[in-house]
Design a protein around this motif. Structure first.
Motif, PDB file in Angstrom:
ATOM      1  N   ALA B 193      37.084  34.056  48.885  1.00 61.05           N
ATOM      2  CA  ALA B 193      37.961  34.399  50.003  1.00 61.05           C
ATOM      3  C   ALA B 193      37.116  34.568  51.251  1.00 61.05           C
ATOM      4  CB  ALA B 193      38.728  35.673  49.698  1.00 61.05           C
ATOM      5  N   LEU B 194      37.644  34.076  52.346  1.00 60.45           N
ATOM      6  CA  LEU B 194      36.948  34.155  53.622  1.00 60.45           C
ATOM      7  C   LEU B 194      37.245  35.467  54.318  1.00 60.45           C
ATOM      8  CD1 LEU B 194      35.530  32.455  55.925  1.00 60.45           C
ATOM      9  CD2 LEU B 194      37.832  31.962  56.700  1.00 60.45           C
ATOM     10  N   ALA B 195      38.456  35.965  54.124  1.00 57.40           N
ATOM     11  CA  ALA B 195      38.876  37.189  54.804  1.00 57.40           C
ATOM     12  C   ALA B 195      40.007  37.809  54.010  1.00 57.40           C
ATOM     13  CB  ALA B 195      39.356  36.866  56.221  1.00 57.40           C
ATOM     14  N   GLY B 196      40.325  39.013  54.365  1.00 59.07           N
ATOM     15  CA  GLY B 196      41.415  39.698  53.689  1.00 59.07           C
ATOM     16  C   GLY B 196      42.392  40.268  54.692  1.00 59.07           C
ATOM     17  N   VAL B 197      43.627  40.319  54.292  1.00 58.41           N
ATOM     18  CA  VAL B 197      44.684  40.848  55.149  1.00 58.41           C
ATOM     19  C   VAL B 197      45.467  41.872  54.338  1.00 58.41           C
ATOM     20  CG1 VAL B 197      46.813  40.278  56.362  1.00 58.41           C
ATOM     21  CG2 VAL B 197      44.908  38.677  56.410  1.00 58.41           C
ATOM     22  N   ASP B 198      45.627  43.055  54.873  1.00 57.26           N
ATOM     23  CA  ASP B 198      46.466  44.056  54.213  1.00 57.26           C
ATOM     24  C   ASP B 198      47.837  44.037  54.877  1.00 57.26           C
ATOM     25  OD1 ASP B 198      44.429  44.803  52.608  1.00 57.26           O
ATOM     26  OD2 ASP B 198      43.789  46.480  53.852  1.00 57.26           O
ATOM     27  N   LEU B 199      48.844  43.792  54.090  1.00 55.01           N
ATOM     28  CA  LEU B 199      50.161  43.572  54.673  1.00 55.01           C
ATOM     29  C   LEU B 199      51.225  44.290  53.848  1.00 55.01           C
ATOM     30  CD1 LEU B 199      50.978  41.858  57.112  1.00 55.01           C
ATOM     31  CD2 LEU B 199      51.364  39.963  55.574  1.00 55.01           C
ATOM     32  N   VAL B 200      52.070  45.051  54.513  1.00 52.24           N
ATOM     33  CA  VAL B 200      53.186  45.707  53.829  1.00 52.24           C
ATOM     34  C   VAL B 200      54.413  44.787  53.865  1.00 52.24           C
ATOM     35  CG1 VAL B 200      54.742  47.680  53.858  1.00 52.24           C
ATOM     36  CG2 VAL B 200      52.318  48.008  54.331  1.00 52.24           C
ATOM     37  N   ASP B 201      54.771  44.334  55.059  1.00 55.37           N
ATOM     38  CA  ASP B 201      55.876  43.393  55.235  1.00 55.37           C
ATOM     39  C   ASP B 201      55.386  42.248  56.091  1.00 55.37           C
ATOM     40  OD1 ASP B 201      58.467  44.552  54.162  1.00 55.37           O
ATOM     41  OD2 ASP B 201      57.735  46.235  55.345  1.00 55.37           O
ATOM     42  N   GLY B 202      55.617  41.030  55.666  1.00 55.74           N
ATOM     43  CA  GLY B 202      55.228  39.912  56.502  1.00 55.74           C
ATOM     44  C   GLY B 202      54.749  38.729  55.677  1.00 55.74           C
ATOM     45  N   ALA B 203      54.059  37.834  56.354  1.00 58.98           N
ATOM     46  CA  ALA B 203      53.669  36.588  55.705  1.00 58.98           C
ATOM     47  C   ALA B 203      52.311  36.114  56.226  1.00 58.98           C
ATOM     48  CB  ALA B 203      54.713  35.507  55.964  1.00 58.98           C
TER      49      ALA B 203
END
Lengths: 364, 295
Positions: B193-203
């Motif tokens: 993985a190049l990066a990480g995203v923490d997301l509750v709602d979304g895409a």
């Protein structure tokens, strides 16, 4: 973005609509659409790829986890600090990377309930196993509920990435909590959780990032709601204290006033103040100053000292037949100089965000 | 859909979860069957067969997708064009001995591309010239991911994560209260993985040159092709976008690829967060300076 937005929202079934109820839920459905979001920061000096993601999404995450969080739920299931899924241009490289399952069984008796849960998650480079046990007991009048929980997880990390070693992590969670109805208009809930983990905590995506192999977190969350019957309003208060063996201590204070108005309107102004101290091994910019070979080190600004405030206003409007609409606006600002109980970390930019949300709610 | 898909649900009883998953997966199959260009009985095939002839009646869903494709066409200044799928006939990504198309071949195919000339309304669509084709591949998968989320939320599922071939939509956070963690694939190393995203709602959606491509004389030609020049794009290895809906994230990622070195300006205008890997492997994101040049 607006033209695409308008077109996207015109797609049938892109937002949940009660009219299409194929299976009737036993509770209200809830739809949220973020219509506008923007954040800003002076300059543009990021050292890692990951930081922008954090900055962007912290307000989202903070917003909704605060609203939705029940501390108790954190006992069940594994919480691997890893990616749940992977975004890529196609399925290539994504397939077969994760198999996961979790199960929790709760048995209710007259005065108590026992829940046992287990979870297993397997990815190409990560295996996690977790188990939990919780017991809730309430008095005959149901005015008092006590909760005890215990959970454990074992994670095995085998990065396929270049400069990483295999890692293991074992974590134990303990929870004790009480919910007490003080009067017909007062309810208070207080939970203490203790989390003890050993193993691999470093951020595999940041070079030089080396963190201690043991982490203990003690958190105490108390919430209090009071209904003002004559005013047709409810006051909600919340306070969370968290002590982290990495060195940081954080405090969060929430207050909200839920005011019911004539003709179906409800207005809820809210405010949140959050402050945290820096981890012992967090080093101020410029990167990589403070790095000592063999020592602990992190330049992750999430471990820095700062304060943050969130101001929110939400308006709900009840329509007929169980429909309601709401609009909310929030403003978030994070600033090292707002830290309480000490100095904020130098060299970090302030961060601001605002967002508007609108939603439709239908109760059946 | 010819790619790896995943659905993780939580926050409801087993019956509700099973029912929601069944309804959602059925809908993904429904959308695929309805818009697949490989199926004889699909709406897409029906419209394409009538190219140069009479208008074909379409339902509200198809009309709305056409409306969305139209908005993408405008936002991309014509680079994103759902009639550009015919370019596949000259850029054959499956051929064992691929060759660059000649100028004459390209000119012939380009003459059959042109969303602006398509006659469409809320009830019908007509491709004006024989040989023209519509291809919903660029938006159908993301639309399906959003539909999965909608159907599950309507069924009472509080927490969910759906990944349709790398386009990810999440809602409600994880059942344990944490945000969903979404990794962004490294464009040249499928296992990291190049990066990480923490997301509750979304895409989060990603468009990349590694999905389908051919190498000709040591140069990579990918399947994302500028509808005006007929040439595959080459400024970016991949672009990932965060948005509330998968269809918005996905089309912005593709349009960003098509905008080449103007992508940063496009994203600055759109207000969406993005992360791109340029042709040399350099990482750009929303917090970089949005200057015209790449570094």
């Amino acid at each position: 973005m607006r033209p695409l937005w308008a077109a996207a929202l015109a797609l049938p079934g892109i937002l949940p609509a009660a009219a299409v109820a194929q299976s009737v839920p036993d509770q209200g459905i809830f739809t949220l659409s973020y219509l506008d979001y923007r954040d800003w920061q002076p300059g543009a000096d990021r050292m890692t790829v990951r930081s922008p993601s954090f900055y962007v999404l912290a307000p989202f995450a903070e917003k909704w986890t605060v609203q939705g969080s029940v501390v108790y739920d954190q006992m069940s299931g594994a919480s691997p600090l890893w990616f749940n899924t992977l975004s890529g241009a196609s399925g290539e490289g994504v397939h077969d990377y994760r198999t996961a399952g979790d199960v929790k069984v709760t048995r209710y008796y007259d005065r108590y309930a026992i829940g046992i849960g287990g979870a297993y998650s397997h990815e190409r480079d990560y295996i996690s196993r977790a188990a939990s046990l919780d017991v809730r007991w309430w008095t005959a009048d149901r005015n008092t509920t006590l909760a005890f929980g215990f959970g454990g997880s074992a994670d095995y990390i085998h990065p396929t990435d270049r400069n990483l070693n295999d890692g293991n992590r074992e974590t134990y969670d303990y929870l004790i909590g009480i919910t007490q109805n003080l009067s017909p208009v007062d309810i208070v809930q207080s939970n203490v959780t203790y989390n003890d983990g050993r193993g691999y905590y470093s951020d595999p995506y940041k070079p030089l990032d080396t963190r201690p192999e043991r982490r203990r977190i003690l958190a105490w969350l108390t919430r209090y709601n009071h209904a003002f019957v004559e005013q047709n309003a409810t006051l909600r208060l919340g306070y969370r204290f968290l002590n982290d063996s990495f060195g940081g201590t954080s405090n969060a204070f929430d207050i909200a006033w839920v005011q019911t108005l004539p003709q179906g309107w409800t207005l809820t102004p809210s405010y949140r103040y959050y402050t945290q101290g820096a981890a012992d091994f967090y080093m101020n910019p410029p990167y990589p100053s403070g790095y000592v070979r063999g020592g602990y080190y992190s330049a992750d600004t999430r471990l820095a000292a700062f304060g943050a405030m969130t101001f929110g206003l939400r308006a709900d409007y009840d329509l007929t037949q169980g429909w309601s609409l709401y609009l909310s606006a929030d403003y978030y600002r994070q600033d090292p100089s707002w830290r309480a109980f000490g100095e904020g970390s130098p060299g970090i930019l302030t961060f601001s965000a605002r967002w508007f949300a609108a939603g439709v709610n239908k109760t059946f | 859909m010819g790619s790896a898909n995943e659905l993780v649900l939580g926050g409801a009883d087993d019956t509700t979860l099973t029912r929601a998953a069944t309804v959602a997966i059925d809908d993904v199959h429904r959308i695929e069957a309805k818009y697949s260009r490989y199926r004889d009985d699909s709406v897409t095939t029906h419209i394409n067969r009538a190219a140069g002839g009479d208008a074909v009646a379409v339902d509200a869903e198809t009309a709305a997708l056409l409306g969305y494709a139209d908005a993408c066409h405008r936002e991309s200044e014509g680079r994103f064009d759902i009639t550009s799928g015919v370019l596949r006939s000259v850029w054959d990504f499956r051929s064992p001995s691929p060759r660059k198309p000649t100028a004459a071949m390209l000119a012939e195919v380009l003459s059959r591309i042109g969303w602006a000339e398509v006659e469409w309304s809320a009830t019908s669509v007509r491709l004006p010239r024989a040989g023209m084709e519509l291809d919903f591949g660029g938006i159908g998968k993301e639309y399906a991911a959003d539909r999965v989320a909608t159907l599950c939320i309507e069924a009472g599922v509080k927490h969910g994560c759906v990944n349709l071939g790398g386009d990810v939509r999440v809602w409600g956070g994880r059942p344990d209260g944490a945000p969903w963690g979404i990794g962004v694939r490294h464009p040249r190393d499928e296992q990291s993985a190049l990066a990480g995203v923490d997301l509750v709602d979304g895409a989060v959606a990603t468009s990349g040159d590694y999905e389908r491509y051919v190498e000709i004389d040591g140069r990579r030609y990918c399947h994302i092709i500028d509808a005006q020049s007929g040439e595959p794009v080459s400024a970016w290895q991949s672009i990932s976008v965060i948005a509330p809906l998968a269809i918005v994230a996905g089309s912005h990622a593709t349009i960003g690829m098509l905008y080449a070195d103007r992508a940063p300006a496009f994203f600055a205008r759109s207000g969406l967060r993005w992360l791109g890997v340029d042709a040399e492997g350099g990482v750009h994101s929303a917090l970089d300076d949005d200057g015209p040049g790449l570094h």
